[in-house]
Scaffold this motif. Structure first.
Motif, PDB file in Angstrom:
ATOM      1  N   TYR A  32       0.794  -1.232   0.000  1.00 51.70           N
ATOM      2  CA  TYR A  32       0.000   0.000   0.000  1.00 51.70           C
ATOM      3  C   TYR A  32       0.824   1.279   0.000  1.00 51.70           C
ATOM      4  O   TYR A  32       0.461   2.246  -0.701  1.00 51.70           O
ATOM      5  CB  TYR A  32      -1.007  -0.020   1.146  1.00 51.70           C
ATOM      6  CG  TYR A  32      -2.206  -0.882   0.816  1.00 51.70           C
ATOM      7  CD1 TYR A  32      -3.208  -0.408  -0.020  1.00 51.70           C
ATOM      8  CD2 TYR A  32      -2.323  -2.178   1.310  1.00 51.70           C
ATOM      9  CE1 TYR A  32      -4.298  -1.196  -0.344  1.00 51.70           C
ATOM     10  CE2 TYR A  32      -3.408  -2.980   0.981  1.00 51.70           C
ATOM     11  CZ  TYR A  32      -4.394  -2.485   0.160  1.00 51.70           C
ATOM     12  OH  TYR A  32      -5.465  -3.265  -0.175  1.00 51.70           O
ATOM     13  N   PRO A  33       1.926   1.379   0.735  1.00 51.87           N
ATOM     14  CA  PRO A  33       2.746   2.585   0.572  1.00 51.87           C
ATOM     15  C   PRO A  33       3.176   2.814  -0.876  1.00 51.87           C
ATOM     16  O   PRO A  33       3.238   3.950  -1.348  1.00 51.87           O
ATOM     17  CB  PRO A  33       3.941   2.311   1.496  1.00 51.87           C
ATOM     18  CG  PRO A  33       3.383   1.429   2.560  1.00 51.87           C
ATOM     19  CD  PRO A  33       2.417   0.528   1.833  1.00 51.87           C
ATOM     20  N   ASP A  34       3.455   1.720  -1.581  1.00 50.81           N
ATOM     21  CA  ASP A  34       3.824   1.839  -2.995  1.00 50.81           C
ATOM     22  C   ASP A  34       2.658   2.379  -3.815  1.00 50.81           C
ATOM     23  O   ASP A  34       2.862   3.175  -4.744  1.00 50.81           O
ATOM     24  CB  ASP A  34       4.272   0.486  -3.533  1.00 50.81           C
ATOM     25  CG  ASP A  34       4.888   0.583  -4.924  1.00 50.81           C
ATOM     26  OD1 ASP A  34       5.946   1.231  -5.053  1.00 50.81           O
ATOM     27  OD2 ASP A  34       4.308   0.022  -5.871  1.00 50.81           O
ATOM     28  N   GLN A  35       1.440   1.969  -3.471  1.00 52.45           N
ATOM     29  CA  GLN A  35       0.242   2.503  -4.148  1.00 52.45           C
ATOM     30  C   GLN A  35       0.181   4.028  -3.998  1.00 52.45           C
ATOM     31  O   GLN A  35      -0.103   4.752  -4.955  1.00 52.45           O
ATOM     32  CB  GLN A  35      -1.015   1.900  -3.515  1.00 52.45           C
ATOM     33  CG  GLN A  35      -1.203   0.421  -3.704  1.00 52.45           C
ATOM     34  CD  GLN A  35      -2.017   0.109  -4.940  1.00 52.45           C
ATOM     35  OE1 GLN A  35      -1.528  -0.527  -5.870  1.00 52.45           O
ATOM     36  NE2 GLN A  35      -3.244   0.536  -4.979  1.00 52.45           N
ATOM     37  N   PHE A  36       0.428   4.489  -2.782  1.00 59.41           N
ATOM     38  CA  PHE A  36       0.339   5.926  -2.516  1.00 59.41           C
ATOM     39  C   PHE A  36       1.457   6.689  -3.218  1.00 59.41           C
ATOM     40  O   PHE A  36       1.258   7.830  -3.662  1.00 59.41           O
ATOM     41  CB  PHE A  36       0.342   6.178  -1.001  1.00 59.41           C
ATOM     42  CG  PHE A  36      -1.004   5.991  -0.370  1.00 59.41           C
ATOM     43  CD1 PHE A  36      -1.743   7.087   0.072  1.00 59.41           C
ATOM     44  CD2 PHE A  36      -1.560   4.726  -0.222  1.00 59.41           C
ATOM     45  CE1 PHE A  36      -2.994   6.923   0.654  1.00 59.41           C
ATOM     46  CE2 PHE A  36      -2.811   4.547   0.353  1.00 59.41           C
ATOM     47  CZ  PHE A  36      -3.535   5.652   0.791  1.00 59.41           C
ATOM     48  N   ARG A  37       2.631   6.067  -3.317  1.00 57.08           N
ATOM     49  CA  ARG A  37       3.711   6.723  -4.072  1.00 57.08           C
ATOM     50  C   ARG A  37       3.334   6.860  -5.540  1.00 57.08           C
ATOM     51  O   ARG A  37       3.577   7.909  -6.165  1.00 57.08           O
ATOM     52  CB  ARG A  37       5.014   5.929  -3.914  1.00 57.08           C
ATOM     53  CG  ARG A  37       5.702   6.122  -2.567  1.00 57.08           C
ATOM     54  CD  ARG A  37       7.074   5.483  -2.544  1.00 57.08           C
ATOM     55  NE  ARG A  37       6.991   4.035  -2.456  1.00 57.08           N
ATOM     56  CZ  ARG A  37       6.984   3.345  -1.321  1.00 57.08           C
ATOM     57  NH1 ARG A  37       7.046   3.982  -0.171  1.00 57.08           N
ATOM     58  NH2 ARG A  37       6.933   2.035  -1.337  1.00 57.08           N
ATOM     59  N   HIS A  38       2.738   5.835  -6.107  1.00 58.63           N
ATOM     60  CA  HIS A  38       2.315   5.903  -7.504  1.00 58.63           C
ATOM     61  C   HIS A  38       1.210   6.946  -7.690  1.00 58.63           C
ATOM     62  O   HIS A  38       1.151   7.616  -8.731  1.00 58.63           O
ATOM     63  CB  HIS A  38       1.835   4.535  -7.974  1.00 58.63           C
ATOM     64  CG  HIS A  38       2.937   3.624  -8.396  1.00 58.63           C
ATOM     65  ND1 HIS A  38       3.388   3.539  -9.699  1.00 58.63           N
ATOM     66  CD2 HIS A  38       3.707   2.755  -7.690  1.00 58.63           C
ATOM     67  CE1 HIS A  38       4.375   2.662  -9.778  1.00 58.63           C
ATOM     68  NE2 HIS A  38       4.589   2.167  -8.577  1.00 58.63           N
ATOM     69  N   ALA A  39       0.347   7.091  -6.700  1.00 55.68           N
ATOM     70  CA  ALA A  39      -0.706   8.113  -6.788  1.00 55.68           C
ATOM     71  C   ALA A  39      -0.094   9.507  -6.893  1.00 55.68           C
ATOM     72  O   ALA A  39      -0.607  10.377  -7.611  1.00 55.68           O
ATOM     73  CB  ALA A  39      -1.620   8.020  -5.576  1.00 55.68           C
ATOM     74  N   ALA A  40       1.016   9.733  -6.192  1.00 56.01           N
ATOM     75  CA  ALA A  40       1.702  11.032  -6.280  1.00 56.01           C
ATOM     76  C   ALA A  40       2.174  11.300  -7.701  1.00 56.01           C
ATOM     77  O   ALA A  40       2.156  12.452  -8.163  1.00 56.01           O
ATOM     78  CB  ALA A  40       2.882  11.059  -5.308  1.00 56.01           C
ATOM     79  N   GLY A  41       2.567  10.264  -8.412  1.00 58.37           N
ATOM     80  CA  GLY A  41       2.969  10.436  -9.806  1.00 58.37           C
ATOM     81  C   GLY A  41       1.827  10.928 -10.672  1.00 58.37           C
ATOM     82  O   GLY A  41       2.011  11.775 -11.555  1.00 58.37           O
ATOM     83  N   ILE A  43      -5.744   4.244 -15.273  1.00 60.38           N
ATOM     84  CA  ILE A  43      -5.746   3.810 -13.874  1.00 60.38           C
ATOM     85  C   ILE A  43      -4.816   2.612 -13.761  1.00 60.38           C
ATOM     86  O   ILE A  43      -4.940   1.648 -14.506  1.00 60.38           O
ATOM     87  CB  ILE A  43      -7.175   3.453 -13.418  1.00 60.38           C
ATOM     88  CG1 ILE A  43      -8.047   4.716 -13.427  1.00 60.38           C
ATOM     89  CG2 ILE A  43      -7.167   2.819 -12.031  1.00 60.38           C
ATOM     90  CD1 ILE A  43      -9.514   4.458 -13.147  1.00 60.38           C
ATOM     91  N   GLU A  44      -3.873   2.698 -12.835  1.00 58.52           N
ATOM     92  CA  GLU A  44      -2.840   1.674 -12.718  1.00 58.52           C
ATOM     93  C   GLU A  44      -3.217   0.599 -11.701  1.00 58.52           C
ATOM     94  O   GLU A  44      -3.871   0.879 -10.696  1.00 58.52           O
ATOM     95  CB  GLU A  44      -1.510   2.301 -12.300  1.00 58.52           C
ATOM     96  CG  GLU A  44      -0.934   3.262 -13.325  1.00 58.52           C
ATOM     97  CD  GLU A  44       0.403   3.825 -12.889  1.00 58.52           C
ATOM     98  OE1 GLU A  44       1.057   3.197 -12.018  1.00 58.52           O
ATOM     99  OE2 GLU A  44       0.799   4.879 -13.401  1.00 58.52           O
ATOM    100  N   GLN A  45      -2.790  -0.626 -11.984  1.00 55.15           N
ATOM    101  CA  GLN A  45      -2.954  -1.729 -11.048  1.00 55.15           C
ATOM    102  C   GLN A  45      -1.661  -1.897 -10.246  1.00 55.15           C
ATOM    103  O   GLN A  45      -0.608  -1.401 -10.636  1.00 55.15           O
ATOM    104  CB  GLN A  45      -3.288  -3.009 -11.804  1.00 55.15           C
ATOM    105  CG  GLN A  45      -4.603  -2.912 -12.561  1.00 55.15           C
ATOM    106  CD  GLN A  45      -5.017  -4.236 -13.182  1.00 55.15           C
ATOM    107  OE1 GLN A  45      -4.634  -5.290 -12.695  1.00 55.15           O
ATOM    108  NE2 GLN A  45      -5.789  -4.178 -14.239  1.00 55.15           N
TER     109      GLN A  45
END
Length: 328
Positions: free
Chosen positions: A268-277, A293-295
């Motif tokens: 999940y932290p990785d999900q949030f980092r990708h959201a910042a992108g 929308i990325e998986q």
């Protein structure tokens, strides 16, 4: 470590026309709303801190060229419309959401402000996007594909608790994403001849009664369906599962760190980092409706051997070798 074999069976209302995103302006201080269905639990804050750090790495320094407006629904979806309206009233440049209910509330509150989802299950099935590749409208971001992972969690439970034939699913009835996950679990259980006992809860106050129900119905194991509303109550959930000696599989490592048996789900932290992108691209002029929308790209298998021992279970060595983290 290669976990492809473990997830090899995973399958990889329409919105309005694409939103015209605002171009990045030199000297502008961006105002970003952070809307979360959950409570500000320390573990949940770790996820949001990953987002903030990635924003800093992308050049957005809080207090200089960006400010954040966090809003927490405390697991109460009835608070979300008001919180979303507050952010719209503040004329934020963009809203980032945690949890499907938060994304739905933001979408109902605005059709013009870009929305980036950091977590959530199928955005197409829930009407947030026309497709993953071309979302349309004002919503893009990440999906945690929780409903699609339901069959993998059932598979994991069958490995760690092979004798269980009656399996309970404890889930947040107010979360439409949880409905999809339960349906996915039931579909996967049918060919295996397993009985799924559906135990919905609508609030934290119903958790004790839910366990009384699943014990009465002779559940032999438990799947806790991921939902922000119950995330901050994970310690109570795993303690009740241990009290009733129920092997429990969950959707994120935080439950296992609290004493649960095993988890499988996105990082999940990785999900949030990708959201910042996604946020960065939109602030630089991209249209949210044009951004796919990325998986998830990172998944975690976490096993608590201390809990397994307390339950009298033996975890197969082959599963331990595939685990990303083993708590001993």
């Amino acid at each position: 470590m290669d976990r492809r074999a473990f997830i090899s069976t995973l399958a990889g209302g329409l919105l309005a026309a694409p939103l015209a995103a605002k171009a990045q302006t030199a000297g502008k201080v961006y105002r970003i709303g952070l809307l979360d269905y959950a409570a500000p639990d320390p573990a949940r804050q770790v996820w949001w801190n990953a987002f903030r750090q990635q924003m800093r790495d992308l050049g957005y320094v809080e207090g200089q060229n960006v400010t954040f407006e966090p809003r927490w629904a405390q697991g109460n979806d009835e608070r979300l419309p008001k919180l979303a309206a507050e952010l719209v009233g503040l004329k934020v440049d963009l809203i980032v959401t945690g949890g499907q209910n938060a994304a739905l509330a933001a979408k109902r509150a605005t059709a013009t402000i870009p929305i980036v989802t950091a977590t959530g299950t199928d955005p197409v099935a829930l009407g947030l996007a026309a497709s993953l590749r071309q979302p349309g409208g004002n919503v893009t971001g990440m999906t945690s594909i929780s409903s699609e992972l339901a069959s993998k969690r059932l598979e994991l439970l069958r490995i760690v608790a092979p004798r269980a034939s009656r399996i309970a699913t404890l889930w947040d009835e107010r979360n439409p994403a949880s409905h999809l996950s339960v349906a996915g679990t039931e579909a996967a259980a049918k060919p295996a001849g397993l009985t799924i006992l559906s135990v919905p809860v609508r609030s934290h106050a119903e958790i004790e009664a839910a366990f009384a129900t699943l014990v009465r119905d002779r559940a032999g194991a438990l799947i806790i369906v991921p939902s922000p509303a119950i995330f901050s109550h994970r310690k109570q959930l795993v303690e009740l599962a241990m009290k009733h000696r129920l092997p429990t599989v969950v959707g994120s490592r935080e439950y296992v760190e609290a004493g649960g048996l095993a988890s499988y789900g996105p990082d999940y932290p990785d999900q949030f980092r990708h959201a910042a992108g996604h946020v960065d691209k939109i602030l630089k002029g991209a249209k949210p409706g044009d951004l796919p929308i990325e998986q998830p790209t990172k998944f975690e298998l976490v096993i608590n051997l201390k809990t397994a021992k307390a339950l009298g279970l033996t975890i197969p060595p082959s599963l331990l070798q595939r685990a990303d983290h083993v708590i001993e």
